[in-house]
Design a protein around this motif. Structure first.
Motif, PDB file in Angstrom:
ATOM      1  N   CYS A  22       0.636  -0.843   0.053  1.00  0.00           N
ATOM      2  CA  CYS A  22      -0.050   0.178   0.432  1.00  0.00           C
ATOM      3  C   CYS A  22       0.756   1.122   0.139  1.00  0.00           C
ATOM      4  CB  CYS A  22      -0.921   0.275   0.822  1.00  0.00           C
ATOM      5  SG  CYS A  22      -2.368  -1.596   1.254  1.00  0.00           S
ATOM      6  N   GLU A  26      -2.031   7.264  -0.138  1.00  0.00           N
ATOM      7  CA  GLU A  26      -3.277   6.934  -0.312  1.00  0.00           C
ATOM      8  C   GLU A  26      -5.118   6.488   0.767  1.00  0.00           C
ATOM      9  OE1 GLU A  26      -1.809   3.776  -4.751  1.00  0.00           O
ATOM     10  OE2 GLU A  26      -2.730   3.623  -2.605  1.00  0.00           O
ATOM     11  N   THR A  27      -4.256   7.855   1.736  1.00  0.00           N
ATOM     12  CA  THR A  27      -5.209   7.679   3.350  1.00  0.00           C
ATOM     13  C   THR A  27      -6.116   8.542   3.006  1.00  0.00           C
ATOM     14  OG1 THR A  27      -3.652   8.707   3.833  1.00  0.00           O
ATOM     15  CG2 THR A  27      -3.604   6.006   3.850  1.00  0.00           C
ATOM     16  N   GLY A  63      -5.657   0.816  -1.753  1.00  0.00           N
ATOM     17  CA  GLY A  63      -4.958   1.198  -1.309  1.00  0.00           C
ATOM     18  C   GLY A  63      -5.077  -0.028  -0.166  1.00  0.00           C
ATOM     19  N   LYS A  64      -5.096  -0.214   1.642  1.00  0.00           N
ATOM     20  CA  LYS A  64      -4.688  -0.609   3.220  1.00  0.00           C
ATOM     21  C   LYS A  64      -5.850  -1.852   2.834  1.00  0.00           C
ATOM     22  CE  LYS A  64      -1.879   2.423   4.665  1.00  0.00           C
ATOM     23  NZ  LYS A  64      -1.341   2.718   6.100  1.00  0.00           N
ATOM     24  N   SER A 110      -8.509   1.771   4.153  1.00  0.00           N
ATOM     25  CA  SER A 110      -8.725   3.075   3.634  1.00  0.00           C
ATOM     26  C   SER A 110     -10.264   3.444   3.075  1.00  0.00           C
ATOM     27  CB  SER A 110      -8.227   3.169   1.499  1.00  0.00           C
ATOM     28  OG  SER A 110      -6.587   2.489   2.437  1.00  0.00           O
TER      29      SER A 110
END
Length: 726
Positions: A22, A26-27, A63-64, A110
């Motif tokens: 990740c 991208e958070t 994302g995560k 995310s």
């Protein structure tokens, strides 16, 4: 114990994985994220072979992500391994015979609204043994072919049988065991017979097993239910306790349904816990019922046919039934000094477990007791009359009388000594006509092995059966069909006549009109050698003893119907009017042997004086009197009444028969009938007044029946019970 677990994902335990692939930028909350998961399973709810496999999930996201596993249900998932965007789970071999499933979730960290769920199902092992149903460790009742029952649990409690007309038992072809059937009036109280009893309160292991939570199991069939009474198949309720019942209509807003009812409270005061199933017991249908009291959970549950049907709060301790009623009844409910809330129906099995059983365990019990493809029949059989013992041969017809039979009914006979030896006989139905009120069902019997055996009889209608009773057949090449001769006890003084006191001339005349074998009467002798007819040593209404009185002192005494005290001469004169009927003369036992001898001599002289030697038979309780009579009248029939001598001894003294009381002697020693016949002497049974006892004596094969109800017996004997083929 979990009850009714819902198929929703529980986050009872989970693992959080942050993918190493990740990106940190991208958070942002405003960014859109892609999120999908695939696996090497064939479908989203794939199946893993029982040998095991590694299931690999591939996550596609910008994302995560993380995953969660319900560890309470999937602790057999081993070594979850994350490698970049993949999760590998090793599924070990399933060593049990039950399919198992587990669930897991993939969640976008995310954007937590993005979720993928999977269920992994693994096949059962074909090599593993089937799981076994739990064994009852407090009570497990098994019924036997002789009507007794035993507890086969480790506790080996004594099961006491109280036989009676309302309790029958038979071999059940589906359950492959002896079952008990009860025909009590539903809900009847104060019953002293026709049930089983298991005392438990002095057994600390049993009591403690109930106290810490328990389960009860019963397989039952209700024969009738109108919803107006509580009636119970298996219970120990009397101001406390536990057990099953069919509740009354409207109890707690429920129908008359199968109910588990423990008494549980936190205060020690009585509080009934109604775990009601809302299953109305359809007459004729079998139900598997389990009641569970889980003390730890504070709940009571009832299962019917493997399904949870009712739940009730049951917090606290078990309150036992009151002193004197701390025992389990099969066929009703425990009570002090008797049995109450009587059952009408069958009890197939009855068990108690020292555990709060789980859903899975209940399902296993039901699997073992399942009756598939039932076609319930509501039987209304009543007023059964049949020979419980008889001799038969190939092609003979055996007839059962009663009410509630239907065209097409058959009768199944199952050997009580070898339940694999059974046959079903076609039966001809005849409706009642004339004065008759009972139907008849005539079963034609096949060739059976010679010898003696007991058979359970069941009425077969479609795929359903109903117990009729037990018959003992003696099979031979030359069967003896017994039709006993009728003797009116002290004449016919009842049973359809009026104004005829016992031992009266009128009673003798009534018996003559019936056209029966004989009339019995009692003879005493006065101090001046006059023979008079009376049963007791004194005449009713007088204190004078006949043997201590001159005839002049008693000759004017009258009987209840107004007749003067009859003399032996007057009795012989009336007897002479019907040459076809015998007079059965009982010489009473007087106070001394010398008076007995005077009576014997006087009787013999009087009979000879009227040339009626061939018309009079003799009976006596005094054995010496019998021997004196036989010596004086060698060709006469002389039978002994005492009941204390075996037939062989009586035969050795040249007497012609035994005349024994049915209720106290012949019913206890039925083998004496066959022994008497083998010794060449006859058997008379007295005093046989009920239809049931008459039938029993006919079945025993006695030669004579002495009864106060000769007209009833005459009608009974007019029916064919056993007939030879034409």
């Amino acid at each position: 114990m979990k009850k009714g677990f819902l198929s929703v994902f529980l986050f009872t335990a989970f693992a959080l994985v942050l993918s190493t692939s990740c990106k940190d930028d991208e958070t942002a909350e405003w960014k859109d994220f892609d999120f999908s998961v695939t696996s090497n399973l064939t479908t989203e709810t794939g199946t893993v072979p029982y040998e095991g496999a590694t299931v690999v999930f591939t996550v596609t996201t910008n994302g995560k992500w993380t995953y969660a596993i319900d560890q309470s249900k999937t602790n057999w998932f081993t070594r979850p391994t994350v490698d970049g965007m993949t999760l590998a789970i090793v599924i070990p071999e399933n060593s049990v015979s039950k399919e198992r499933s587990g669930a897991l979730r993939f969640i976008s960290v995310s954007d937590p609204t993005l979720i993928e769920e999977f269920t992994i199902t693994q096949d059962p092992s074909p090599e593993a043994p089937e799981p076994e149903a739990p064994k009852a460790d407090l009570l497990d009742v098994v019924f036997h072919a002789d009507g007794t029952a035993e507890d086969v649990s480790p506790l080996k409690n004594e099961v006491i049988s109280y036989p009676g007309a309302a309790l029958t038992y038979y071999y059940h072809d589906v359950y492959k065991r002896i079952v008990s059937n009860y025909t009590h009036t539903p809900g009847q109280g104060s019953r002293t017979n026709s049930y089983y009893r298991v005392d438990y309160y002095q057994n600390e292991t049993f009591k403690n097993g109930l106290d810490d939570g328990h389960s009860m199991e019963v397989v039952l069939r209700s024969n009738k239910n109108d919803g107006t009474k509580e009636y119970k198949p298996f219970s120990a309720h009397e101001a406390g306790g536990t057990g099953f019942l069919i509740c009354k209509e409207g109890q707690g807003g429920h129908s008359a349904c199968i109910t588990f009812l423990p008494n549980v409270s936190t205060t020690g005061s009585s509080k009934w816990i109604w775990a009601q199933s809302d299953v109305y017991p359809e007459p004729g249908r079998y139900y598997h019922v389990v009641g569970v009291w889980d003390k730890t959970e504070g709940k009571a549950y009832i299962y019917v046919d493997g399904e949870l049907k009712g739940t009730a709060d049951a917090v606290g301790n078990l309150n036992h039934a009151k002193d004197g009623a701390r025992w389990f009844a099969l066929g009703g409910d425990s009570a002090v000094g008797s049995m109450g809330n009587a059952w009408n129906g069958e009890v197939v099995l009855a068990r108690i477990f020292d555990d709060a059983l789980t859903d899975e365990q209940v399902a296993l019990l039901y699997k073992d007791a399942k009756f598939e493809n039932q076609a319930p029949v509501e039987f209304a059989v009543s007023n059964l009359t049949y020979l419980a013992r008889c001799e038969i041969g190939a092609g003979y017809t055996y007839t059962i009388y009663g009410n509630g039979f239907e065209t097409g009914d058959k009768v199944r006979f199952t050997s009580a000594t070898d339940v694999t030896a059974a046959f079903t006989a076609d039966a001809a139905l005849t409706e009642p006509s004339g004065e008759a009120t009972q139907q008849s069902l005539a079963a034609t019997l096949p060739a059976l092995p010679n010898g003696q055996d007991r058979y359970f009889m069941t009425l077969v209608r479609g795929s359903s059966q109903y117990p009729l009773g037990i018959v003992e057949f003696t099979v031979s090449d030359n069967p003896r069909i017994a039709t006993p001769k009728i003797i009116a006890h002290r004449g016919q003084h009842q049973d359809g006549v009026q104004d005829a006191t016992e031992n009266s001339i009128a009673a003798l005349a009534n018996a003559q009109k019936l056209g029966i074998y004989g009339a019995e009467f009692d003879v005493w002798i006065t101090t001046d050698d006059v023979l008079v007819i009376n049963h007791n040593a004194t005449v009713a209404g007088s204190d004078l003893k006949i043997e201590e009185s001159a005839y002049a002192q008693i000759k004017d005494l009258t009987l209840a119907n107004g007749e003067v005290l009859p003399t032996f001469d007057a009795y012989l004169e009336q007897g002479a009017k019907d040459a076809a009927m015998k007079l059965i003369c009982e010489i009473k036992t007087h106070s001394s042997a010398s008076i007995n001898t005077r009576a014997v001599n006087a009787v013999v002289a009087a009979v000879k004086a009227k040339s009626m030697e061939a018309r009079v038979d003799y009976i006596a309780f005094d054995y010496e009197v019998c021997k004196q009579l036989k010596a004086a009248m060698p060709t006469a029939s002389v039978q002994y009444l005492g009941g204390d001598k075996a037939p062989a001894e009586v035969a050795a003294d040249k007497l012609t028969g035994i005349d024994y009381q049915y209720s106290t002697v012949l019913s206890k020693k039925p083998e004496w009938v066959a022994e008497a016949h083998a010794s060449g002497i006859e058997v008379n049974a007295w005093t046989v007044n009920s239809t049931a006892d008459m039938i029993a004596c006919i079945g025993l094969g006695v030669d004579y029946i002495t009864t106060d109800n000769p007209a009833t017996l005459q009608k009974l004997l007019a029916r064919p019970f056993v007939t030879a083929p034409k």
